[in-house]
Design a protein around this motif. Structure first.
Motif, PDB file in Angstrom:
ATOM      1  N   VAL A  74       0.907  -1.294   0.081  1.00  0.00           N
ATOM      2  CA  VAL A  74       0.016   0.046   0.068  1.00  0.00           C
ATOM      3  C   VAL A  74       0.843   1.281  -0.171  1.00  0.00           C
ATOM      4  N   SER A  75       0.261   2.255  -0.491  1.00  0.00           N
ATOM      5  CA  SER A  75       1.133   3.765  -0.568  1.00  0.00           C
ATOM      6  C   SER A  75       1.053   4.193   1.090  1.00  0.00           C
ATOM      7  N   PRO A  76       1.875   4.795   1.183  1.00  0.00           N
ATOM      8  CA  PRO A  76       2.206   5.334   2.563  1.00  0.00           C
ATOM      9  C   PRO A  76       1.198   6.495   2.712  1.00  0.00           C
ATOM     10  N   ASP A  77       0.682   6.888   3.961  1.00  0.00           N
ATOM     11  CA  ASP A  77      -0.136   8.055   3.904  1.00  0.00           C
ATOM     12  C   ASP A  77       0.326   8.943   5.169  1.00  0.00           C
ATOM     13  N   MET A  78       1.603   8.627   5.672  1.00  0.00           N
ATOM     14  CA  MET A  78       2.080   9.556   6.913  1.00  0.00           C
ATOM     15  C   MET A  78       3.521   9.464   6.955  1.00  0.00           C
ATOM     16  N   ALA A  79       4.020  10.469   7.162  1.00  0.00           N
ATOM     17  CA  ALA A  79       5.666  10.458   7.440  1.00  0.00           C
ATOM     18  C   ALA A  79       5.949  10.662   8.895  1.00  0.00           C
ATOM     19  N   ILE A  80       6.974  10.212   9.398  1.00  0.00           N
ATOM     20  CA  ILE A  80       7.394  10.391  10.656  1.00  0.00           C
ATOM     21  C   ILE A  80       8.797  10.967  10.689  1.00  0.00           C
ATOM     22  N   VAL A  81       9.071  12.181  10.746  1.00  0.00           N
ATOM     23  CA  VAL A  81      10.286  12.747  10.656  1.00  0.00           C
ATOM     24  C   VAL A  81      10.929  13.217  12.009  1.00  0.00           C
ATOM     25  N   THR A  82      12.265  13.040  12.226  1.00  0.00           N
ATOM     26  CA  THR A  82      12.834  13.218  13.407  1.00  0.00           C
ATOM     27  C   THR A  82      13.927  14.393  13.206  1.00  0.00           C
ATOM     28  N   LEU A 100       1.457  14.128   2.887  1.00  0.00           N
ATOM     29  CA  LEU A 100       3.028  13.885   2.487  1.00  0.00           C
ATOM     30  C   LEU A 100       3.377  14.837   1.621  1.00  0.00           C
ATOM     31  N   ALA A 101       2.529  15.667   0.963  1.00  0.00           N
ATOM     32  CA  ALA A 101       2.859  16.870   0.235  1.00  0.00           C
ATOM     33  C   ALA A 101       3.731  17.980   1.012  1.00  0.00           C
ATOM     34  N   LYS A 102       3.499  17.889   2.107  1.00  0.00           N
ATOM     35  CA  LYS A 102       4.278  18.946   3.033  1.00  0.00           C
ATOM     36  C   LYS A 102       5.768  18.499   3.492  1.00  0.00           C
ATOM     37  N   VAL A 103       5.729  17.145   3.385  1.00  0.00           N
ATOM     38  CA  VAL A 103       7.134  16.770   3.936  1.00  0.00           C
ATOM     39  C   VAL A 103       8.403  17.585   3.733  1.00  0.00           C
ATOM     40  N   GLY A 104       8.689  17.895   2.487  1.00  0.00           N
ATOM     41  CA  GLY A 104       9.958  18.488   1.933  1.00  0.00           C
ATOM     42  C   GLY A 104       9.953  20.040   2.629  1.00  0.00           C
ATOM     43  N   GLY A 105       8.599  20.681   2.654  1.00  0.00           N
ATOM     44  CA  GLY A 105       8.498  21.955   3.044  1.00  0.00           C
ATOM     45  C   GLY A 105       8.600  21.882   4.575  1.00  0.00           C
ATOM     46  N   VAL A 106       8.176  21.190   5.311  1.00  0.00           N
ATOM     47  CA  VAL A 106       8.587  21.025   6.564  1.00  0.00           C
ATOM     48  C   VAL A 106      10.008  20.846   7.033  1.00  0.00           C
ATOM     49  N   ILE A 107      10.651  20.208   6.398  1.00  0.00           N
ATOM     50  CA  ILE A 107      11.985  20.210   6.525  1.00  0.00           C
ATOM     51  C   ILE A 107      12.871  21.251   6.261  1.00  0.00           C
ATOM     52  N   VAL A 113      17.183  23.884  12.968  1.00  0.00           N
ATOM     53  CA  VAL A 113      17.287  22.438  13.138  1.00  0.00           C
ATOM     54  C   VAL A 113      18.628  22.182  12.254  1.00  0.00           C
ATOM     55  N   ASN A 114      19.412  21.454  12.830  1.00  0.00           N
ATOM     56  CA  ASN A 114      20.701  21.139  12.351  1.00  0.00           C
ATOM     57  C   ASN A 114      21.067  19.653  12.602  1.00  0.00           C
ATOM     58  N   GLN A 115      19.986  18.860  12.840  1.00  0.00           N
ATOM     59  CA  GLN A 115      20.659  17.420  12.925  1.00  0.00           C
ATOM     60  C   GLN A 115      19.267  16.539  12.759  1.00  0.00           C
ATOM     61  N   GLY A 116      19.273  15.229  12.698  1.00  0.00           N
ATOM     62  CA  GLY A 116      18.300  14.591  12.578  1.00  0.00           C
ATOM     63  C   GLY A 116      17.929  14.346  10.976  1.00  0.00           C
ATOM     64  N   GLY A 117      16.597  14.411  10.602  1.00  0.00           N
ATOM     65  CA  GLY A 117      16.402  14.209   9.168  1.00  0.00           C
ATOM     66  C   GLY A 117      15.824  13.020   8.941  1.00  0.00           C
ATOM     67  N   SER A 121      11.654  22.801  -2.031  1.00  0.00           N
ATOM     68  CA  SER A 121      11.618  22.041  -1.209  1.00  0.00           C
ATOM     69  C   SER A 121      12.478  20.808  -1.227  1.00  0.00           C
ATOM     70  N   VAL A 122      12.622  20.124  -0.223  1.00  0.00           N
ATOM     71  CA  VAL A 122      13.501  19.050  -0.274  1.00  0.00           C
ATOM     72  C   VAL A 122      12.794  17.770  -1.124  1.00  0.00           C
ATOM     73  N   PRO A 123      13.228  17.438  -2.132  1.00  0.00           N
ATOM     74  CA  PRO A 123      12.509  16.426  -3.072  1.00  0.00           C
ATOM     75  C   PRO A 123      12.231  15.089  -1.953  1.00  0.00           C
ATOM     76  N   ILE A 124      11.100  14.737  -2.061  1.00  0.00           N
ATOM     77  CA  ILE A 124      10.700  13.482  -1.265  1.00  0.00           C
ATOM     78  C   ILE A 124       9.887  12.519  -2.183  1.00  0.00           C
TER      79      ILE A 124
END
Length: 228
Positions: free
Chosen positions: A15-23, A102-109, A117-121, A192-195
């Motif tokens: 299945v296609s994911p519908d959520m991303a967990i970002v640290t 998921l369309a917001k993941v790149g913009g959030v980062i 923010v300077n660590q994680g990802g 935005s970061v390409p995701i």
């Protein structure tokens, strides 16, 4: 004891994911622990406020850890009287963010990096509700077990009887981790970061035990031998 056969069936659902967990994490260094903490607090507060502006709910923001570490300088050994000394402090605060769009993941980062923010990802793509996918994987696993059992029984010249037992093994999703680390330097970009979210695979294993029965022709032969 009745003759029986036990087989392992494996099934999966994609299945296609519908959520991303970002640290995300903010690391700050300063001569004193208080200064490092104040700088970190200011940056992280700005990050959290920006994420809420992006539509991230408060329930999807969780502090993952806070650490305060002294920065030591150790003597080179030339002066026996010289001792290690603290030259500053390092404070790290990490934040786990659930991004349901998921369309917001790149913009959030991107925005988080711009604010400190300077660590994680680390990113893990997953699904908020896995019940339907796991149900499909279970059905696939049972069908796989039945096909295996049928092949083995036919090869042995016997038939399959009723199912005596079914047990489920570990059902596990295979999330897709991305971007193991991220540094602030050079990360602020015009776009935005390409995701790419890709696809998740959920797998299930089942152990199925079948009763084995003699085929009719073999039963008649066995009866004739017994009669003789």
């Amino acid at each position: 004891m009745r003759p029986k056969i036990e087989v392992l069936g494996e099934g999966e659902a994609r299945v296609s994911p519908d959520m991303a967990i970002v640290t995300l994490a903010v690391l700050k260094e300063a001569p004193t622990a208080r200064e490092a903490m104040d700088q970190n607090n200011s940056a992280m507060a700005a990050v959290i406020a920006a994420l809420k502006e992006e539509g991230i709910a408060a329930k999807d923001l969780q502090t993952g850890g806070l650490s305060i570490n002294p920065q030591w300088v150790y003597p080179d050994g030339k002066d026996p009287a010289e001792k290690p000394r603290i030259t500053g402090y390092q404070v790290t605060n990490s934040l786990t963010v659930r991004v349901r769009d998921l369309a917001k993941v790149g913009g959030v980062i991107d925005r988080s990096v711009s604010l400190g923010v300077n660590q994680g990802g680390n990113i893990v793509f997953t699904n908020d509700d896995t019940a339907e996918a796991m149900s499909e994987a279970r059905k696939d696993a049972v069908e796989n077990a039945m096909a295996k059992a049928k092949t083995l029984a036919e090869a042995a010249g016997v038939g399959l009887g009723s199912v005596l037992r079914i047990t489920e093994g570990g059902g596990m999703p295979a999330p897709m981790p991305m971007m193991k680390s991220m540094r602030a330097q050079g990360m602020v970009a015009e776009a935005s970061v390409p995701i790419e979210a890709g696809e998740n695979t959920y797998t299930v294993q089942v152990n199925v035990t079948f009763e084995l029965v003699q085929k009719q022709g073999k039963q008649d032969d066995a009866s004739q031998k017994d009669a003789k």
